[in-house]
Enzyme design. Structure first.
Site, mmCIF file in Angstrom:
data_model
loop_
_atom_site.group_PDB
_atom_site.id
_atom_site.type_symbol
_atom_site.label_atom_id
_atom_site.label_comp_id
_atom_site.label_asym_id
_atom_site.label_seq_id
_atom_site.Cartn_x
_atom_site.Cartn_y
_atom_site.Cartn_z
ATOM 1 N N GLY A 167 0.972 -1.004 0.564
ATOM 2 C CA GLY A 167 -0.303 -0.244 0.046
ATOM 3 C C GLY A 167 1.066 1.400 -0.151
ATOM 4 N N VAL A 170 2.268 1.900 -3.124
ATOM 5 C CA VAL A 170 1.782 2.778 -4.118
ATOM 6 C C VAL A 170 0.978 4.420 -3.777
ATOM 7 C CG1 VAL A 170 -0.989 2.706 -5.123
ATOM 8 C CG2 VAL A 170 0.236 0.273 -4.144
ATOM 9 N N HIS A 171 1.650 4.572 -2.694
ATOM 10 C CA HIS A 171 1.033 6.065 -1.855
ATOM 11 C C HIS A 171 2.043 6.848 -2.634
ATOM 12 C CE1 HIS A 171 -0.923 8.454 1.290
ATOM 13 N NE2 HIS A 171 0.648 8.468 1.509
ATOM 14 N N LEU A 172 2.878 6.262 -1.911
ATOM 15 C CA LEU A 172 3.615 7.146 -2.211
ATOM 16 C C LEU A 172 4.485 7.319 -3.935
ATOM 17 C CD1 LEU A 172 6.953 8.222 -1.021
ATOM 18 C CD2 LEU A 172 7.828 5.703 -1.799
ATOM 19 N N GLY A 175 1.408 9.929 -4.915
ATOM 20 C CA GLY A 175 1.610 11.476 -3.974
ATOM 21 C C GLY A 175 3.080 12.125 -4.854
#
Ligand code: HEM
Ligand code: SF4
Ligand code: SF4
Ligand code: SF4
Lengths: 210, 296
Positions: A167, A170-172, A175
């Site tokens: 997760g 993906v978040h990195l 963003g």
């Protein structure tokens, strides 16, 4: 609405100073936890540990970074959990996530302040944070707990690492590179109105109404 | 995987190294060493316990008598500064009141769970003669070795470094017998190659059976590939009474963690990274909608 060009110039506030503080209070320890954890997870990444202050030191700091991380997650939960409740639109969004990946957001239900993917990552962090904390404390003091319990804790800590770690990747990506214009929301707290209107239209209208 | 060199241990050679590829086994071939503990000849004098602490310059903790009653035992159990202790337990058997005495220390498993669980390359090593040892300079103090061990052996000092019986590797390397074996006044402890020790154990076993201990067994748990410490148990049907697990093996939770979960985890994490990269090169970043612009 006015001309599109103006929208690009207008800025809207997305995160307050406190929101940003809580985010980084969680994120900075997380990165340390992720990297030092990775160094312990796989011998192929054992070389990371000397860069994080030394093998022994990084294993030591891992625990204390975990304590700070827990405080961050707790504050984040108190502040954001209510915004992360999934509704029926979110379910449709998730089922059709392929359009999002293809950059065809208009084919998806309009997102509020957070889209369904972001909400899901939020829950990953909340639940993951709780599991990391409980299992981490058990691993920290293995002599105080039954052996089977410690073994189970290590296993769960690792599984949580894989899930939350995926997760996080993906978040990195989302963003920074994946969704241009996002990063400023966690630095200055502001995003362009155009960004808001196209990625989070429902939220944008709410903000405009105020 | 990281390859750990055999620095300082070349003379002995290594069989297994934690979190590392196993060194080539075709260079040095050593006999497997073993200590046979013949419990039927042990009188519980604790000479071995004292000798072990003396040889290793240990100062075992002194337990305040009013605190824990441990009977004839020196204390409640192993400690970082107590590599072995004599365990005493009493129980009724068909032979009347029986004293179960066990020399308890690291078993020097052929397949050591401590080594399997250790995440730090080189912190746990198994010499080619089977002795399992720790290298504190490479240890990160995570205490995973305790969870890996089926015998609850490693104990940690103030810096979280593990200590345990090292089979007197210093003495053995110099051609001497381990200190506990040297000290034993009744010859209850035998030292030699595993092969010899098994032959001797079998001879002693036959003798015991003739004396009416028909449940006597040789304790050499196959679940960990056999051990460097083997025991002749007169009451072989009750290994728990000697403080030894009936079926010693590395916990399936440890195998799951170090096996499938690691593999699946790596696929998931690398797969996610690859997925993000593919999204980038196939569809590109998710920009502000073009259609949106037209509508406005
Ligand atoms: C909530 C607070 C946390 C605590 C108290 C904690 C505690 C621990 C402890 C005690 C260990 C054993 C090694 C050591 O002594 O350092 C460990 C290992 C590890 N931790 Fe954490 N941790 C926490 C959060 C996290 C987070 C957020 C991540 C990842 C993003 C993580 C990933 C790992 C990994 C991968 C390992 C190695 C386990 C293995 O070998 O598979 N931990 N943790
Ligand atoms: S405490 Fe040291 S020897 Fe034990 S598993 Fe951790 S790194 Fe390895
Ligand atoms: S008894 Fe425990 S510490 Fe000793 S070799 Fe076996 S697993 Fe390692
Ligand atoms: S072999 Fe050496 S270290 Fe192990 S119990 Fe005997 S004297 Fe102690």
């Amino acid at each position: 609405m006015e001309d599109v060009k103006n929208l690009e110039e207008v800025e809207v506030e997305r995160f307050s100073a406190f929101d940003r503080f809580v985010h980084w209070l969680t994120a900075i320890p997380f990165v340390y936890l992720f990297l030092s954890g990775l160094g312990m997870y796989s011998p192929k990444f054992a070389w990371l540990l000397p860069f994080l202050g030394g093998r022994e030191f990084s294993a030591w700091l891992h625990k204390w970074a975990g304590v700070v991380f827990t405080i961050g997650v707790l504050l984040m939960f108190l502040r954001w959990a209510k915004d992360f409740v999934l509704d029926s639109d979110d379910r449709i969004w998730l089922a059709n996530v392929k359009y999002y990946l293809k950059g065809e957001e208009e084919k998806l239900p309009e997102a509020g302040k957070y889209n369904a993917g972001q909400k899901l990552f939020g829950w990953m962090v909340f639940i993951g944070g709780a599991v990391f904390l409980i299992t981490g404390v058990v691993m920290w003091f293995p002599e105080t707990f039954s052996t089977t319990f410690v073994r189970l804790a290590i296993l769960l800590h690792e599984i949580t690492f894989v899930v939350v770690g995926a997760g996080f990747i993906v978040h990195l990506y989302m963003g920074t590179v994946g969704v241009p214009g996002s990063l400023s929301s966690m630095i200055t707290g502001k995003v362009s109105a155009l960004w808001a209107a196209s990625h989070h239209p429902k939220w944008f209208r709410e903000v405009m109404r105020k | 995987m990281a390859t750990v060199t055999t620095e300082g241990t070349v003379g002995l050679g290594l069989r297994r190294v934690s979190a590392s590829k196993s060194p080539d086994q075709n260079i040095k071939k050593s006999d497997q060493l073993a200590i046979l503990v013949d419990i039927s000849s042990c009188i519980g004098c604790k000479g071995c316990e004292a000798a072990c602490s003396q040889w290793h310059d240990l100062k075992p903790p002194l337990f305040a008598e009013e605190k824990v009653f441990t009977g004839y035992q020196s204390g409640p159990g192993l400690a970082p500064s107590l590599f072995m202790f004599m365990r005493f337990q009493e129980a009724e058997t068909e032979k009347g009141l029986t004293w179960f005495i066990t020399k308890y220390q690291c078993m020097h498993c052929s397949d050591p769970g401590c080594l399997k669980a250790c995440p730090s390359p080189g912190a746990v090593i198994q010499y080619s003669n089977g002795i399992v040892d720790f290298d504190h300079s490479k240890c990160i103090g995570c205490k995973f070795c305790l969870s890996g061990c089926p015998f609850d052996v490693p104990r940690y000092d103030a810096n979280n470094k593990p200590w345990k019986c090292n089979f007197c590797v210093d003495r053995v390397s110099a051609g001497l017998e381990p200190m506990c074996v040297k000290t034993c006044p009744t010859n209850a402890l035998h030292f030699g190659t595993k092969e010899e020790m098994l032959i001797r154990a079998n001879q002693l076993l036959q003798g015991l059976k003739k004396r009416g201990f028909d449940k006597a067994v040789i304790y050499d748990p196959p679940g960990v590939g056999g051990t460097g410490y083997i025991y002749l148990l007169p009451h072989g049907d009750k290994p728990e009474m000697y403080g030894l697990p009936k079926e010693a093996s590395i916990s399936p939770l440890i195998s799951l963690w170090k096996g499938p979960v690691k593999l699946i985890g790596s696929v998931v994490l690398w797969g996610t990274l690859l997925g993000a990269f593919l999204q980038l090169i196939l569809f590109g970043p998710i920009k502000v909608g073009k259609k949106h612009k037209k509508e406005e």
